[in-house]
Every structure is written in structure tokens, then in C-alpha cells.
Design a protein around this motif. Structure first.
Motif, mmCIF file in Angstrom:
data_model
loop_
_atom_site.group_PDB
_atom_site.id
_atom_site.type_symbol
_atom_site.label_atom_id
_atom_site.label_comp_id
_atom_site.label_asym_id
_atom_site.label_seq_id
_atom_site.Cartn_x
_atom_site.Cartn_y
_atom_site.Cartn_z
ATOM 1 N N GLY A 1 -5.442 22.917 27.664
ATOM 2 C CA GLY A 1 -4.337 23.646 27.063
ATOM 3 C C GLY A 1 -3.074 23.667 27.888
ATOM 4 N N GLN B 1 -3.042 17.243 24.562
ATOM 5 C CA GLN B 1 -3.419 18.048 23.406
ATOM 6 C C GLN B 1 -2.381 17.892 22.293
ATOM 7 O OE1 GLN B 1 -3.203 22.269 24.252
ATOM 8 N NE2 GLN B 1 -1.513 22.001 25.691
ATOM 9 N N GLU C 1 -3.079 15.848 18.664
ATOM 10 C CA GLU C 1 -3.052 16.652 17.454
ATOM 11 C C GLU C 1 -1.882 16.294 16.543
ATOM 12 O OE1 GLU C 1 -4.004 20.826 18.272
ATOM 13 O OE2 GLU C 1 -5.052 20.150 20.082
ATOM 14 N N ALA D 1 -10.048 21.927 19.877
ATOM 15 C CA ALA D 1 -9.690 21.737 21.285
ATOM 16 C C ALA D 1 -10.497 22.734 22.108
ATOM 17 C CB ALA D 1 -8.193 21.933 21.488
ATOM 18 N N ARG E 1 -9.198 25.190 24.763
ATOM 19 C CA ARG E 1 -8.391 26.336 24.337
ATOM 20 C C ARG E 1 -9.258 27.442 23.731
ATOM 21 N NH1 ARG E 1 -4.610 22.413 21.682
ATOM 22 N NH2 ARG E 1 -5.238 23.337 19.704
#
Length: 407
Positions: free
Chosen positions: A123, A128, A132, A146, A149
Motif C-alpha cells: 500500500g 498497486q 489496478e 490487494a 492493504r
């Protein structure tokens, strides 16, 4: 988020993604499909298959694919047509691999009927975002998980405890804190964290994995010739090669001569600064060669406009917007500029450096008749320059006259 029924996981076979695999099974009770990409990272990938099977993944749900040619042809080469560099130095080796991995995650999800994809990015980092944004651009309905996170495995100790609890094999060298983390593909290696976290400390030599120390490189320079067609490298020393083979071969030249090292503090998209040590041996040579052939085949208007677009293009890739319309618009302009970027470039490789020393092309705009210091046989009338200068000076003269009146 509704619990997924089947998840496609970007799986390396390493400790972190193996823990994620088991966590998905235990946290969501879902079926897991693994995808492992051969991006030329230089590791044997079959152990990832065995590891996935050991963790209960069905053989038909294990995907290991050689995507090296696609990676270089459809991602690296288009980026290098732009001469893309982030913040003046970084050749985007990690950034450019993420859209391909995401593309295959989404495609495999569709093939297998999965309703979610998962990645092992933390995170705190850029990956990430890249994973995404790409996934949502390709399938707006896909769910993205994820774990970093979501879970409470916030330390290396907790990760190891989870691994032992679920009989996940832990390599002995992973039981202590790793000195740094590494991301690798055919274009580069990236080392971050631990011994590299203090930017005031010199990185130890053992961090470098792809290049010899320039001080230990050969004492004799080596000359190579790279051939281009429409902006893409197609040959080395006259031998035609596929995109991946070109990069692989340039990597070996770069490794031997210690080319492509970078110690860099960059601005992450998420807001923090990060120090990394990068090695991009073949890419550094390729960038120099591409600029060399553009010098004689691109006109000044196209070349200068292209250079002005490059920082924005590089930032889009760094921030994860490969599949955005603005990146595609810029790519169209860049690719248009490459229609005549064809020819050969001779490079000198020596102790960490690469120099263009000669370039030739049937598409060259270089006119010796116009630039010669000898008799140009009427090719250029030097008297024409006087009017050119007066017209360009008119605005400056008017400004100067006004400024003198108001002093």
C-alpha cells in the motif's frame, strides 16, 4: 466487497505471493488461479508451478507463460520510440511491465470464469496503482484484491509465523531480514529498501546484479552497430533479431561494460520519495542508439515537439496510465514521427558509458552540401540569412526600443 469465488493471482512463487495465495484461500474460501509471467527476469519459473501445486492449486489453474517477445515488442519498444525517461533519469523498467501482467490477469480471469484478480504490491508503492488502473481500464467490472492493504500481517515476523502455520516452505535466507527487495525483468533490475533506505549512504556493490563494476570492465572499448526500422531496433552488427533477442543481446553488452547503473531518489505517485538502485544495461544502450538514428532522420519540428511530449508520456507510464486515451494519443503522434527513423548507429561501449560515434540512413535529412565549410556549389545562399535574422529580430528590437523609452 462481496467475497470473490475465484481469484487470479499474480504469482512469483516467492514467499510473499505464496503467503498471499494461502491467505486468499483461508480469508475468502475462494478458488485461486495463479499466473506467473516470464518477463526475462532470469529465474527458473517451473518451481513456481511446483509451489502452487504444493499449496493446493489444481494443475489446470496454474498459468506460466513466456511473454518476453510480447513484452519487448508491444511495451518496451513503443516506450523507447518516445525516448521516455522519468524525472530525467529513470528508464521505467518496473513501470512498463505492469500493464502486460495486468492484461494477462484480466484475460485469464475471463478464460477461467474468475471474478477477481489479486496482486502482491504494498500500500506504499506505485505498483498497486499500476496494476489496478490497468485492470479497471480493461475490465471495469473486475474486483481487485490487494492483501497488503487488508491483512494484519504487518511485519516479517508475522509473515513467517503465517507461513509456518500453513506449512508454506520458507527459504533459509528469508528467515532473516533481506538486505533489499528486487524486481527484475528483461529491461532492468530494481533494488529498494533495507540497506538502501538511507539516501546518504552509498549503496554496497553487492546490490548490483546485472552489470560488472565499470572499474572492472574491459580496458579496451567495443564498437557495435544497431540497425533500426521505423524506430525499432531490428539488428545488431548486421544480424537480424527479434525484439526480445535484441534486448537480450544488448543486455549482455551492457553487463560486460558496466553500462546502465543508476542510483536514484524518485517521487512516487503516492506522494513519498523513494531511493532505488536500477540497472538497465541494454535499455541504456538502446536509448542512446535510438537518439543517434533520430539525429539524422527526424526534422527539427517533429523532434522538438516529440521531446516536449516525452515528460508527460513518461509520467503517464510511471503513474500507471498505459491504457489511458491520453497515452494512446501521444503514442499515435510518436509512432507517426518514426516512419523514417530507419538506418544504423555505431556505438562505442567503454567502462560504464555508451556513445554514438557514427550513424547512417537512406532516410537521412543530413545534407553535406548545405553544411560544408567548403564550396557548396550554390546549395545555400548565405545572403538569405540576413533577412531571416531581421524578421526574427523585429519583435526584439521593438521591445528593446520601448524598454529604453521607459528606463
Amino acid at each position: 466487497m462481496t467475497a470473490p469465488k475465484k481469484v487470479v493471482l499474480a504469482y512469483s512463487g516467492g514467499l510473499d505471493t505464496s503467503i498471499i495465495l494461502k491467505w486468499l484461500q483461508t480469508e475468502y474460501g475462494c478458488e485461486v488461479v495463479t499466473f506467473t509471467a516470464d518477463l526475462g527476469q532470469g529465474e527458473e519459473l517451473e518451481p513456481a508451478r511446483a509451489k502452487a501445486e504444493l499449496l493446493g492449486i489444481k494443475p489446470e489453474n496454474i498459468f506460466i507463460e513466456d511473454v518476453r517477445e510480447e513484452f519487448v515488442r508491444d511495451f518496451v519498444f513503443p516506450m523507447f520510440r518516445a525516448n521516455a525517461i522519468y524525472e530525467g533519469q529513470y528508464l521505467l523498467g518496473t513501470s512498463i511491465a505492469r500493464p502486460l501482467i495486468s492484461k494477462r490477469l484480466v484475460e485469464i480471469a475471463e478464460m477461467t470464469g474468475a471474478d477477481a484478480v489479486a496482486h502482491g504490491a504494498t500500500g506504499k508503492g506505485n505498483d498497486q496503482v499500476r496494476f489496478e488502473l490497468a485492470a479497471y481500464a480493461l475490465n471495469p467490472e473486475i474486483k481487485v484484491i490487494a492483501p497488503w492493504r487488508e491483512w494484519d500481517l504487518s511485519s516479517r515476523t508475522r509473515l513467517l509465523e503465517f507461513a509456518e502455520q500453513h506449512q508454506i516452505p520458507v527459504a533459509k535466507d528469508k528467515r532473516g531480514e533481506a538486505p533489499f527487495s528486487v524486481d527484475a525483468n528483461m529491461l532492468h533490475t530494481s533494488s529498494e529498501g533495507k540497506v538502501l533506505e538511507d539516501p546518504a549512504e552509498i549503496a554496497p556493490e553487492y546490490v548490483h546484479q546485472r552489470t560488472v563494476n565499470p572499474e572492472d570492465a574491459p580496458d579496451t572499448p567495443e564498437f557495435i552497430e544497431v540497425g533500426f526500422e521505423k524506430g525499432d531496433a531490428v539488428s545488431i552488427n548486421g544480424e537480424a533479431m527479434s525484439p526480445a533477442t535484441v534486448l537480450e543481446t544488448l543486455n549482455e553488452y551492457g553487463r560486460k561494460h558496466g553500462i546502465g547503473r543508476l542510483d536514484f531518489v524518485e517521487n512516487r505517485f503516492v506522494g513519498m520519495k523513494s531511493r532505488g538502485v536500477y540497472e538497465t544495461p541494454g535499455g541504456t544502450i538502446l536509448l542512446e542508439a535510438h537518439r543517434g538514428i533520430e539525429q539524422i532522420t527526424l526534422d527539427s519540428g517533429s523532434g522538438h515537439l516529440k521531446d516536449s511530449l516525452m515528460p508527460r508520456y513518461a509520467e503517464l507510464i510511471y503513474n500507471g496510465f498505459w491504457y489511458s486515451p491520453e497515452r494512446e494519443m501521444l503514442q499515435a503522434a510518436i509512432d507517426k514521427s518514426q516512419e523514417h527513423v530507419t538506418g544504423t548507429v555505431t556505438l562505442k561501449l567503454y567502462k560504464g558509458s555508451v556513445f554514438t560515434v557514427a550513424r547512417a540512413s537512406d532516410h537521412s535529412l543530413y545534407s553535406e552540401a548545405h553544411v560544408t565549410f567548403e564550396d557548396d556549389a550554390g546549395a545555400y545562399d548565405q545572403k538569405d540569412a540576413a533577412g531571416f535574422i531581421q524578421l526574427n529580430a523585429l519583435r526584439l528590437k521593438l521591445l528593446a526600443a520601448r524598454n529604453r523609452r521607459f528606463k
